[in-house]
Design an enzyme around this catalytic site. Structure first.
Site, PDB file in Angstrom:
ATOM      1  N   ARG A 191       0.842  -1.201   0.000  1.00 28.99           N
ATOM      2  CA  ARG A 191       0.000   0.000   0.000  1.00 28.99           C
ATOM      3  C   ARG A 191       0.870   1.240   0.000  1.00 28.99           C
ATOM      4  O   ARG A 191       2.042   1.186   0.363  1.00 28.99           O
ATOM      5  CB  ARG A 191      -0.872   0.055   1.269  1.00 28.99           C
ATOM      6  CG  ARG A 191      -1.777  -1.089   1.470  1.00 28.99           C
ATOM      7  CD  ARG A 191      -2.908  -1.157   0.507  1.00 28.99           C
ATOM      8  NE  ARG A 191      -3.714   0.050   0.456  1.00 28.99           N
ATOM      9  CZ  ARG A 191      -4.919   0.117  -0.097  1.00 28.99           C
ATOM     10  NH1 ARG A 191      -5.457  -0.963  -0.628  1.00 28.99           N
ATOM     11  NH2 ARG A 191      -5.592   1.248  -0.126  1.00 28.99           N
ATOM     12  N   ASN A 229      12.199   1.637   2.304  1.00 26.37           N
ATOM     13  CA  ASN A 229      11.569   0.522   1.586  1.00 26.37           C
ATOM     14  C   ASN A 229      12.651  -0.230   0.825  1.00 26.37           C
ATOM     15  O   ASN A 229      13.692   0.343   0.489  1.00 26.37           O
ATOM     16  CB  ASN A 229      10.540   1.071   0.591  1.00 26.37           C
ATOM     17  CG  ASN A 229       9.836  -0.038  -0.185  1.00 26.37           C
ATOM     18  OD1 ASN A 229       9.444  -1.068   0.389  1.00 26.37           O
ATOM     19  ND2 ASN A 229       9.672   0.142  -1.483  1.00 26.37           N
ATOM     20  N   HIS A 239      13.049  -2.397  -2.698  1.00 23.96           N
ATOM     21  CA  HIS A 239      12.373  -2.708  -3.960  1.00 23.96           C
ATOM     22  C   HIS A 239      13.255  -3.674  -4.758  1.00 23.96           C
ATOM     23  O   HIS A 239      14.473  -3.460  -4.844  1.00 23.96           O
ATOM     24  CB  HIS A 239      12.129  -1.416  -4.755  1.00 23.96           C
ATOM     25  CG  HIS A 239      11.424  -1.676  -6.041  1.00 23.96           C
ATOM     26  ND1 HIS A 239      10.071  -1.920  -6.108  1.00 23.96           N
ATOM     27  CD2 HIS A 239      11.891  -1.776  -7.309  1.00 23.96           C
ATOM     28  CE1 HIS A 239       9.739  -2.154  -7.368  1.00 23.96           C
ATOM     29  NE2 HIS A 239      10.819  -2.069  -8.116  1.00 23.96           N
ATOM     30  N   THR A 259       8.969   8.476  -0.090  1.00 26.52           N
ATOM     31  CA  THR A 259       8.277   9.760  -0.194  1.00 26.52           C
ATOM     32  C   THR A 259       6.826   9.468  -0.563  1.00 26.52           C
ATOM     33  O   THR A 259       6.406   8.308  -0.537  1.00 26.52           O
ATOM     34  CB  THR A 259       8.942  10.642  -1.269  1.00 26.52           C
ATOM     35  OG1 THR A 259       8.906   9.926  -2.515  1.00 26.52           O
ATOM     36  CG2 THR A 259      10.389  10.970  -0.911  1.00 26.52           C
ATOM     37  N   ASP A 260       6.100  10.495  -0.961  1.00 23.06           N
ATOM     38  CA  ASP A 260       4.680  10.285  -1.242  1.00 23.06           C
ATOM     39  C   ASP A 260       4.405   9.495  -2.522  1.00 23.06           C
ATOM     40  O   ASP A 260       3.287   9.041  -2.737  1.00 23.06           O
ATOM     41  CB  ASP A 260       3.960  11.639  -1.335  1.00 23.06           C
ATOM     42  CG  ASP A 260       3.746  12.247   0.042  1.00 23.06           C
ATOM     43  OD1 ASP A 260       3.913  11.518   1.047  1.00 23.06           O
ATOM     44  OD2 ASP A 260       3.405  13.440   0.121  1.00 23.06           O
ATOM     45  N   ASP A 262       7.845   4.195  -4.926  1.00 21.23           N
ATOM     46  CA  ASP A 262       9.182   3.808  -5.409  1.00 21.23           C
ATOM     47  C   ASP A 262      10.014   4.961  -5.969  1.00 21.23           C
ATOM     48  O   ASP A 262      10.997   4.738  -6.672  1.00 21.23           O
ATOM     49  CB  ASP A 262       9.085   2.708  -6.501  1.00 21.23           C
ATOM     50  CG  ASP A 262       8.446   1.430  -5.964  1.00 21.23           C
ATOM     51  OD1 ASP A 262       8.555   1.173  -4.757  1.00 21.23           O
ATOM     52  OD2 ASP A 262       7.846   0.705  -6.765  1.00 21.23           O
ATOM     53  N   GLU A 319      18.900  -9.170  -1.276  1.00 24.36           N
ATOM     54  CA  GLU A 319      18.157  -8.317  -0.338  1.00 24.36           C
ATOM     55  C   GLU A 319      18.467  -8.660   1.117  1.00 24.36           C
ATOM     56  O   GLU A 319      18.456  -7.785   1.988  1.00 24.36           O
ATOM     57  CB  GLU A 319      16.648  -8.488  -0.541  1.00 24.36           C
ATOM     58  CG  GLU A 319      16.124  -7.883  -1.817  1.00 24.36           C
ATOM     59  CD  GLU A 319      14.612  -7.979  -1.893  1.00 24.36           C
ATOM     60  OE1 GLU A 319      13.943  -8.004  -0.844  1.00 24.36           O
ATOM     61  OE2 GLU A 319      14.097  -8.040  -3.014  1.00 24.36           O
TER      62      GLU A 319
HETATM   63  C1  GRF Z   1      10.683  -8.397  -1.951  1.00 24.57           C
HETATM   64  O1  GRF Z   1      10.580  -8.533  -3.338  1.00 24.57           O
HETATM   65  C2  GRF Z   1      10.986  -6.975  -1.613  1.00 24.57           C
HETATM   66  O2  GRF Z   1      11.857  -6.375  -2.508  1.00 24.57           O
HETATM   67  C3  GRF Z   1       9.627  -6.364  -1.679  1.00 24.57           C
HETATM   68  O3  GRF Z   1       8.784  -7.351  -1.101  1.00 24.57           O
HETATM   69  C4  GRF Z   1       9.330  -8.617  -1.344  1.00 24.57           C
HETATM   70  C5  GRF Z   1       9.442  -9.395  -0.075  1.00 24.57           C
HETATM   71  O4  GRF Z   1       8.207  -9.593   0.484  1.00 24.57           O
HETATM   72  N1  GRF Z   1       9.573  -5.112  -1.008  1.00 24.57           N
HETATM   73  P1  GRF Z   1       8.075 -10.546   1.768  1.00 24.57           P
HETATM   74  O5  GRF Z   1       9.051 -10.058   2.779  1.00 24.57           O
HETATM   75  O6  GRF Z   1       8.376 -11.936   1.322  1.00 24.57           O
HETATM   76  O7  GRF Z   1       6.649 -10.397   2.216  1.00 24.57           O
END
Ligand code: GRF
Length: 220
Positions: free
Chosen positions: A108, A122, A124, A165-166, A169, A198
């Protein structure tokens, strides 16, 4: 920590109190799980005081509850406007007063009010800002991101930690980690490679962000 151990570890003694964080999620909670592992291993100096999910019944809520973290649902579809949803999320966080808010698979959008300016991060799963035009923004999550990267013919992908930000991404990228796109990759192959990246990137980026922005730690 016992007295003997504290005196034996100058580093431990010097370590500041963990930053207080709220995690926002919508799904499987793998990112939350990874952050909890890093906290447990001592490589990430935060504590997660609250988890908010935009969806009920997701695994991310179970991970939080199993870890003893208060976990709440603030369901997107119950609020008619972005402003109303934003207000509900901020109300839910009010008693925590987080130093940082960490989006972790949160699908969201919320508006960033002055009290959270620069405090929301965040992650991404593509390389921003280059991929902003084809692999980021509203509706771009999960395999859709990796499909878009493959369709674009990119030879590299990766993940980006950015300040929120608002706009979806579009906040300033803070740290990225690159992985190769290999011949014959499916979206699932690429997703797995990016997610592995990640798992080191997000904790390292959070640590680096805290080090660069000590002013964000609230006096308690
Ligand atoms: C990953 O692709 C991350 O980059 C994005 O959400 C995914 C992970 O979701 N923001 P989760 O932690 O498995 O719910």
């Amino acid at each position: 920590m016992g007295e003997g151990r504290a005196s034996g570890s100058e580093e431990g003694a010097r370590r500041e109190a963990p930053w207080r964080c709220v995690v926002l999620l919508s799904g499987t909670g793998r990112t939350l799980e990874n952050l909890l592992d890093r906290i447990d291993s001592g490589s990430l100096n935060i504590r997660i005081d609250q988890v908010i999910s935009s969806r009920p019944g997701v695994r991310g809520l179970e991970i939080a509850r199993d870890a003893g973290i208060p976990a709440h649902v603030v369901r997107g579809r119950q609020y008619p406007t972005l402003e109303a949803y934003t207000a509900a999320v901020y109300d839910r966080m009010a008693d925590v007063q987080p130093d940082l808010v960490l989006m972790a698979g949160f699908l969201r959008r919320i508006l960033i009010r002055p009290e959270l300016d620069g405090r929301v991060l965040n992650i991404h799963p593509s390389l921003l800002p280059v991929t902003a035009l084809y692999a980021a923004g509203r509706g771009m999550y999960g395999d859709r991101v990796h499909d878009a990267v493959l369709a674009h013919g990119d030879v590299e992908s990766g993940a980006t930690v950015h300040v929120v930000t608002d706009a979806y991404d579009e906040g300033p990228p803070f740290m990225t980690r690159t992985v190769p796109v290999l011949p014959g990759d499916t979206a699932a192959d690429l997703a797995a490679r990016v997610f592995e990246a990640e798992c080191t990137l997000y904790p390292e980026a959070i640590e680096a962000y805290m080090a660069q922005h000590p002013e964000l730690k609230r006096a308690r």
